[in-house]
Write a protein that holds these residues in place. Structure first.
Motif, PDB file in Angstrom:
ATOM      1  N   SER A  33       6.851   5.727  12.150  1.00 19.06           N
ATOM      2  CA  SER A  33       6.327   6.351  13.366  1.00 19.06           C
ATOM      3  C   SER A  33       6.439   5.377  14.533  1.00 19.06           C
ATOM      4  N   ARG A  34       6.514   5.909  15.727  1.00 18.35           N
ATOM      5  CA  ARG A  34       6.584   5.047  16.907  1.00 18.35           C
ATOM      6  C   ARG A  34       5.356   4.141  16.994  1.00 18.35           C
ATOM      7  N   ARG A  35       4.220   4.683  16.587  1.00 13.13           N
ATOM      8  CA  ARG A  35       2.994   3.885  16.619  1.00 13.13           C
ATOM      9  C   ARG A  35       3.104   2.694  15.679  1.00 13.13           C
ATOM     10  N   ARG A  85       5.554   0.064  17.078  1.00 10.76           N
ATOM     11  CA  ARG A  85       4.917  -0.715  18.158  1.00 10.76           C
ATOM     12  C   ARG A  85       3.947  -1.738  17.581  1.00 10.76           C
ATOM     13  N   ASP A  97      11.161  -2.177  13.151  1.00  9.51           N
ATOM     14  CA  ASP A  97      11.288  -1.073  12.204  1.00  9.51           C
ATOM     15  C   ASP A  97      11.811  -1.649  10.894  1.00  9.51           C
ATOM     16  N   ARG A 105      14.455  11.336  13.013  1.00 12.46           N
ATOM     17  CA  ARG A 105      13.342  11.033  13.904  1.00 12.46           C
ATOM     18  C   ARG A 105      12.175  11.952  13.581  1.00 12.46           C
TER      19      ARG A 105
END
Length: 310
Positions: free
Chosen positions: A139-141, A144, A149, A176
């Motif tokens: 996930s992008r969270r 971050r 990744d 994605r």
């Protein structure tokens, strides 16, 4: 001078082995052996989620292997990407049918996969195609929070290792997340399936890139319940079959072109896989694109290796 050199090496070299903590090494010989010393094996969780492709893993997720994966993923020990990628490369070879490295006793390696008459890997259009490594996205969270990744980084290292031996491999980051998902920690297998159902999709244009593959290998650092790999496989199948997440045609012309391109070769590839592995008969994905999709991970839970005792 000795103290100065000590300070310099502390800056350049890792403080400790990612597996056991031995000082001044990325991964000590014993931990490398635990990670890559044995032949990759097929793994399967129990229960296996619907749609899970055939998965191969390099090592059980325990002890030094577990420590190395956590150090890379959660503590940012990025130098571990190289040995982890080497381990993943072995699993990719086993999963995709890429020729193995030369046997120390001189025995020939037997490829296993949808091969053309000339020995190349068949693309869905009928000609030789590359092996595409498709990382399961975080996930992008999470990206971050971690600052990287993990699956993508290890996939790139694995592709580099495989290309050095002449294998036609590249990384394709086309998956994605199409919606937010809950943290998987603490969820059981059914809860993970519900959490991830319909969560992934192939980015626009990714279906055309995937259709030229000889084999699509979904890659991740770890498999526990198999829910993430099953969802990734579903998203890739949807893209290649030209239908949306609910089974509707994404576009009549596009869907028909994709079906014509994929159908005949995938039927032949399924038969090829089952002929090479009689034990897989009846277990092979019966969809047109199922035979071209497999998966490889660095590690799987020890129980997942029990399939090899059946």
């Amino acid at each position: 001078m000795r103290a100065w050199w000590q300070d310099l090496t502390d800056l350049v070299l890792p403080a400790e082995c990612g597996g056991c903590g031995r000082p001044r090494t990325v991964l000590c010989p014993e931990c490398r052996a635990a990670l890559s010393g044995a032949a990759p094996r097929r793994v399967r969780p129990d229960p296996a989620p619907p749609g899970l492709p055939v998965v191969h893993a390099a090592a059980p997720y325990e002890d030094e292997v577990r420590a190395a994966l956590l150090a890379h993923k959660e503590r940012g020990a990025l130098t571990l990407a190289t040995p982890l990628g080497t381990a993943l490369a072995g699993a990719v070879r086993a999963a995709s049918g890429l020729p193995l490295l030369p046997d120390p006793y001189g025995l020939p390696a037997a490829p296993d996969g949808p091969l053309s008459a000339g020995g190349g890997w068949l693309g869905s259009a009928g000609g030789p195609g590359p092996v595409l490594l498709v990382p399961v996205p975080s996930s992008r969270r999470a990206v971050r929070a971690r600052g990287h990744d993990p699956a993508r980084r290890i996939a790139l290292a694995a592709a580099g290792e495989l290309r050095r031996t002449g294998a036609p491999v590249r990384v394709l980051t086309v998956l994605r997340q199409r919606r937010a998902v809950a943290d998987q920690a603490g969820l059981d297998s059914r809860q993970r399936l519900r959490n991830l159902a319909g969560a992934l999709e192939v980015a626009t244009g990714g279906d055309r890139l995937l259709a030229g593959a000889g084999r699509v290998v979904l890659v991740d650092d770890l498999m526990t319940t198999g829910a993430s790999l099953a969802e990734a496989a579903r998203a890739v199948r949807v893209a290649l079959e030209g239908v949306d997440a609910y089974g509707r045609e994404a576009g009549e012309a596009t869907g028909e072109r994709t079906r014509r391109r994929v159908g005949k070769r995938m039927t032949e590839a399924t038969r090829e896989v089952e002929d090479r592995h009689p034990a897989a008969r009846g277990m092979t994905d019966t969809s047109r694109v199922g035979a071209m999709i497999c998966a490889a991970v660095v590690a799987a839970t020890p129980d997942g290796f029990e399939i090899n005792r059946n």
